[in-house]
Design an enzyme around this catalytic site. Structure first.
Site, short mmCIF file in Angstrom:
data_model
loop_
_atom_site.label_atom_id
_atom_site.label_comp_id
_atom_site.label_asym_id
_atom_site.label_seq_id
_atom_site.Cartn_x
_atom_site.Cartn_y
_atom_site.Cartn_z
N ASP A 173 0.85 -1.18 0.00
CA ASP A 173 0.00 0.00 0.00
C ASP A 173 0.90 1.24 0.00
O ASP A 173 1.89 1.31 0.72
CB ASP A 173 -0.86 -0.04 1.26
CG ASP A 173 -1.92 1.04 1.33
OD1 ASP A 173 -1.96 1.91 0.45
OD2 ASP A 173 -2.74 0.98 2.28
N HIS A 345 -5.39 3.84 5.70
CA HIS A 345 -4.14 3.55 5.00
C HIS A 345 -2.94 4.04 5.80
O HIS A 345 -2.98 5.10 6.43
CB HIS A 345 -4.14 4.21 3.62
CG HIS A 345 -5.17 3.67 2.69
ND1 HIS A 345 -4.95 2.55 1.91
CD2 HIS A 345 -6.43 4.07 2.42
CE1 HIS A 345 -6.04 2.31 1.19
NE2 HIS A 345 -6.95 3.21 1.49
#
Length: 533
Positions: A173, A345
């Site tokens: 990510d 995130h």
């Protein structure tokens, strides 16, 4: 969507959608080009899903029309997938298999192990993928939340063990790679929601992503603590709350819930409303309330909390909705002024920790725009990683691994994306999308005329009808000039043999389109209708 292949064994990781922007008129979803998987359908051993967000599961129905393979995921992820498949009438043919962190599943030469991570939706996993060419760690979407709402912590120890085993490739990510520090825990949001409930004398409306079950859980808990009943507005929110409760990921007493129709029977300071519309979607419940087109009418004294962050491209719609709510008398609270949202995130320090735990030979930053991938690259280079160990991949790119090295191979020939408009299972073409853009930007001009079948002589017309182009006053002289040019062009065409109505229509369209573009700099869709008698 990422595809792992060794010999004849293929494992697909996630199958998500993206959502259209203003450049995609009439488009509902954008799905990956799956031609490669269709061509190799017999070799697809499994589809493994990391979590239940639409950008990771939304394309599963489109994939199942092309590939018959078992679908693995955690219980909540498969619960959300089941709803999607039912909508597409594919549930009966789907082979859904629950997998839990720590299990190992082997598909020919490829073994996959899910690892518990934290994100903005429960039941999220990373994947350790063992292949003859080495160990791959795919993080999926993650953050490192040390105090998760459900108590299921990020499994840092397992990542450290994999680092000791030797990781050839880390696929990570990179969405928040530009942001320093750590992402706040989801629990922080609950505290700030509680503060907003303390200060509100009227109704409270909270909007967030319908998949953010942890946020929704905290909303119900805060509402109960403040003696407020809860009504849910919006189909996707109602659906996800139902699924999460059925699977025991969301818990609240039935007595807490009331219907939207029951709101009028309760004092304003005794109700809270959970609604869709956090991204300013025109047909979502909150946007409808902001324009007075919903049974819930915004009024003076309402507090509206946007417990979310704008997805890039949605800012205009969100702030339009905020302004409309304020104009109707609501007090609007959002993340720029009060921390009522926490990202799912990882920020830079979490990304650094993941890199340090796994110690990969190579790393691919994914799930981010080029600027985010650049930020990630600069970050790990600052940690001592060689520049050539950070590999950027685009849709269709192929990366070859041999256990010690990595090399970009010849990319696949794919279109990149398929546009779905709700009626086309296989998507629509770029030509159709181009015409829609032209219609939206330049309108349409219909040109009708009648010509003699034998001689080609124009018997009537050309006549012009415009919609969404220019006003009739502005087009009067323009269409007279266009009519003259059409007659001249058709006279020239009549001198050739074997000219039919289709040829004449092409000449009419091209002649008119060129003139209108030259005179107005607009590109309307020109529709010629040529009748021969």
């Amino acid at each position: 969507m990422i595809v792992i292949r060794h010999a004849d064994d293929i494992v697909v990781i996630d199958a998500g959608v993206t959502f259209p922007s203003a450049d995609h008129p009439g488009i509902d979803l954008i799905v990956p080009d799956m031609t490669y998987l269709s061509d190799n359908a017999d070799n697809v051993r499994a589809v493994v899903l990391t979590h239940g967000h639409e950008d990771h599961i939304g394309a599963v129905p489109f994939l199942l029309r092309r590939v018959q393979a078992p679908i693995y995921g955690t219980p909540l992820t498969l619960g959300l997938v089941r709803e999607r498949l039912q909508e597409h009438h594919l549930l009966e043919v789907a082979d859904l298999r629950i997998v839990q962190p720590g299990e190992r599943i082997t598909f020919g030469h490829i073994t996959v192990e899910p690892i518990r991570v934290t994100h903005s939706i429960p039941d999220t996993i990373s994947l350790a993928i063992t292949t003859p060419a080495g160990l791959i760690v795919h993080t999926g979407d993650f953050k490192i939340d040390h105090t998760p709402v459900d108590g299921r912590s990020f499994d840092a120890a397992r990542f450290a063990q994999l680092g000791d085993d030797g990781v050839v490739l880390l696929i990570t990510d990179s969405v928040n790679a530009e942001k320093p520090g750590w992402v706040p825990s989801e629990r922080i949001v609950g505290r700030f929601l509680d503060q907003q409930f303390d200060h509100a004398d009227g109704r409270i409306l909270v909007t967030t992503f319908a998949s953010n079950i942890h946020r929704i859980q905290q909303f119900f808990e805060v509402a109960a603590d403040h003696g407020r009943k809860v009504a849910i507005a919006g189909r996707s929110m109602q659906r996800n709350v139902r699924i999460a409760r059925e699977l025991d990921y969301l818990r609240y007493d039935d007595s807490l819930s009331i219907s939207v129709d029951d709101l009028e029977n309760w004092p304003d300071d005794r109700v809270a409303i959970l609604t869709t519309g956090s991204q300013g979607e025109p047909f979502a419940a909150l946007s409808q309330m902001a324009t007075d087109r919903h049974k819930i009418r915004i009024k003076e004294g309402d507090t509206v909390i946007l417990s979310s962050t704008p997805i890039p491209g949605n800012e205009i719609g969100i702030w339009r909705t905020v302004n409309r709510l304020i104009n109707r008398g609501a007090r609007v609270v959002y993340d720029l002024i009060t921390p009522v949202h926490a990202s799912g995130h990882a920020n830079q320090e979490e990304l650094k920790l993941m890199y340090s735990l796994t110690r990969p030979l190579y790393v691919v930053p994914f799930h981010g725009e080029p600027r985010m991938m650049q930020a990630y690259t600069d970050m790990v280079m600052g940690m001592g990683a060689p520049r050539d160990s950070v590999i950027w991949l685009q849709n269709g790119d192929r990366l070859g691994l041999d256990g010690v090295g990595a090399e970009k191979l010849e990319p696949l020939e794919i279109t990149g994306s398929v546009f779905v408009d709700g009626t086309s299972a296989d998507g629509i073409s770029d030509l159709v999308l181009r015409d829609r853009r032209h219609l939206a930007e330049g309108g349409t001009v219909v040109v009708t005329l009648t010509r003699d079948f034998d001689s080609g002589e124009i018997l009537s017309g050309p006549e012009f009808v415009a919609r969404g182009f220019l006003s009739s006053e502005d087009t009067e002289d323009l269409f007279l000039e266009a009519a003259s040019r059409v007659r001249d062009a058709l006279d020239d065409l009549s001198a050739t043999d074997d000219v039919d109505a289709e040829d004449a229509g092409t000449v009419v369209r091209d002649t008119v389109a060129r003139l209108l573009r030259k005179r107005t700099r607009l590109r309307p869709v020109v529709l010629p209708i040529v009748t021969e008698i």
